[in-house]
Scaffold this active site. Sequence first.
Site, PDB file in Angstrom:
ATOM      1  N   SER A 134      87.062  71.059  -6.833  1.00  0.00           N
ATOM      2  CA  SER A 134      88.075  71.393  -7.819  1.00  0.00           C
ATOM      3  C   SER A 134      88.575  70.135  -8.527  1.00  0.00           C
ATOM      4  CB  SER A 134      89.191  72.177  -7.140  1.00  0.00           C
ATOM      5  OG  SER A 134      89.902  72.939  -8.070  1.00  0.00           O
ATOM      6  N   ASP A 137      83.739  82.378  -9.586  1.00  0.00           N
ATOM      7  CA  ASP A 137      84.920  81.521  -9.617  1.00  0.00           C
ATOM      8  C   ASP A 137      85.736  81.845 -10.873  1.00  0.00           C
ATOM      9  OD1 ASP A 137      86.810  79.488  -9.612  1.00  0.00           O
ATOM     10  OD2 ASP A 137      85.382  77.945  -8.965  1.00  0.00           O
ATOM     11  N   HIS A 184      86.262  80.553  -5.705  1.00  0.00           N
ATOM     12  CA  HIS A 184      86.550  79.112  -5.665  1.00  0.00           C
ATOM     13  C   HIS A 184      86.574  78.654  -4.203  1.00  0.00           C
ATOM     14  CE1 HIS A 184      87.809  75.615  -7.920  1.00  0.00           C
ATOM     15  NE2 HIS A 184      88.916  75.453  -7.209  1.00  0.00           N
TER      16      HIS A 184
END
Length: 659
Positions: free
Chosen positions: A201, A307, A338
Amino acid sequence: MPIRARGTRLTYRSLVVAASAALMTVLLSPAGAQGASPRESRPVYSYGNAVRESVWVDTGLDGDGNGKSDRVAVDIVRPREPAAQGRKIPVIMDASPYYSCCGRGNESQLKTYDSQGNPVQFPLHYDNYFVPRGYAFVAVDLAGTNRSDGCVDVGGRSDIQSAKAVIDWLNGRARGYTTRTGTERTGAGWSDGRTGMIGKSYDGTIANGVAATGVDGLRTIVPIGSISSWYDYYFAQGAPLYDSGPEWLSDYVESPEARARCAAVQQKLVDEAPRTGDRTKLWNERDYVKDARKVKASVFAVHGMQDLNVRTKHLGQWWDALADRGVERKIWLSQTGHVDPFDYRRAEWVDTLHRWFDHYLLGYDNGIDREPMADIERHPDQWSTDKVWPPRTTAVTTVRPGTGTAPGVGTLTRRPARPGATETFTDDPKQSETDWAADLESTTGAKAGFLTAPLAHDLRLAGSSQVTVTATPTTATAHLSAVLVDVGPDTIRDYAASGEGITTLADRTCWGASTAGDSSCYKATEARTTTVDRTVFSHGWADLGTYASAGKGRPLTPGKRYTITVDLAASDHVVPAGHRLALIVAGTDKDLIDPPDSTPTLTLDLARTSAKLPFVGGAAAFVRATAGPAPATATPRVSRPEGVAPPRPAHRIPGGSRS
């Protein structure tokens, strides 16, 4: 930007790796390794006796405007033995804003320190597993977070320089200090300068950004679910994806003391990132794709195809740009949202990452650069591989919507629609793509759907798609959504549930050595699945007002026809024989984009609307799949999807609660 199939190119960098393997074996092999050409680093060093220290590296910037150069905190754990033997070692780095505010990994681990401020716990397993194998692990607090000076600027110069300066320090090009404010200098004489960056991320985003500077010493990056352009995190072709901008994220992750001194940076993030969706200088600075030509590091990209936080558009445009530059690369695509691969394919992930770092940081010729480029999750815990990705036979093919037997339920073929054919829908901000898919075969006022006949053969799409829409709005503002749907029964990872495709168990598995303050044992997981009768597998959104320029919106003239091309997220999906492929065009996608200021009705000109889809096998594969009779087990007509919840309200931070 469609993803194109490309093979692995033989680059100067790969030749250097191969040519230097024997030399690196002599210089870098752990003590006790046997043989002239080791293929794997071994856990021969003491983790308990490792050096744990903190250094503050001068970034050369003054982000908080206090007249002093900012220093970022660098927490280091490294084996003690190599330095005692006069040998230097490579570095694995995770630069993050989350070490004190939010935590890392499935268990939200934070850094911890002893009473003297020395690091005790390093989140995640990288230190436990790799330090005994002859690597140093370095955890960098981005400027403005935890124990660092400066301000968070959300992917801008300060964020990127936070990590780049550390690589420079590891290579003797920057100043490091033993304290945050003192004058005693310290170097990294124990490091050979070779660095690999990793992170999920926001962390992986920093790795992308640092690689795009071309900094010497960065040999590889492993970005997981990561952003490639911050504009595309907050907007989709002008359509806002969140109800706030980067200033909210900056305030969220900054340390309390940074928050107090960084008002000017916060205001700049407001002023230069207007909610109009216009692309400004601020966004250009945070676009790493445009600088992909500078990337010298190899790239191992990992992304969840479902995601909905960091959408796979980020992966697609980054992958294409790297391919154009011949960058050595590898990819994993999962069915999750995610989620880190450590939490859905743990043993295979640790092994693959081990061999990746051994090759690119230690120079071992272990063959990983000659293995299949891509691993794709086809069904929960079932994976396939491709020598290159997308496969070389992939070709973008144009398909076209047409009218059907009922309003709003049309066809999807290679044939153009008859001139004058139209479909009409009215934006309903209360409906999501899940609602549209549920009513795909019914006349509804909020969407227009187009379906193939049941397929006679499997049809695979690999890469990014585009949908060109010609529409006439009734109002001065309008947002558009385009989604691809696999209509047919399947068992998939439940990406819409809280675990985004995984369930966390009570049992733990251990990966490396542990100390009393830093365990290598993490909760196991298993696939969380659900049964569905249709799957949305790719989507894209746009503000119709950006029809003339993707970076500048303008008011629409009601009753005037406009044409816009909507980019869809990258994916790799097989629509099985007996299923149908569908395209939906609609307005606001609830909880994924914000609605426009008005409630437009849009009339689609079907003769001027089309989709460019990346079929493996090209147009011939589509014709073959749609020309013959479907198998006897063809999907029965159903009216409602089962098992997948509507999209949850979008996260405001890359990483969310499972960062």
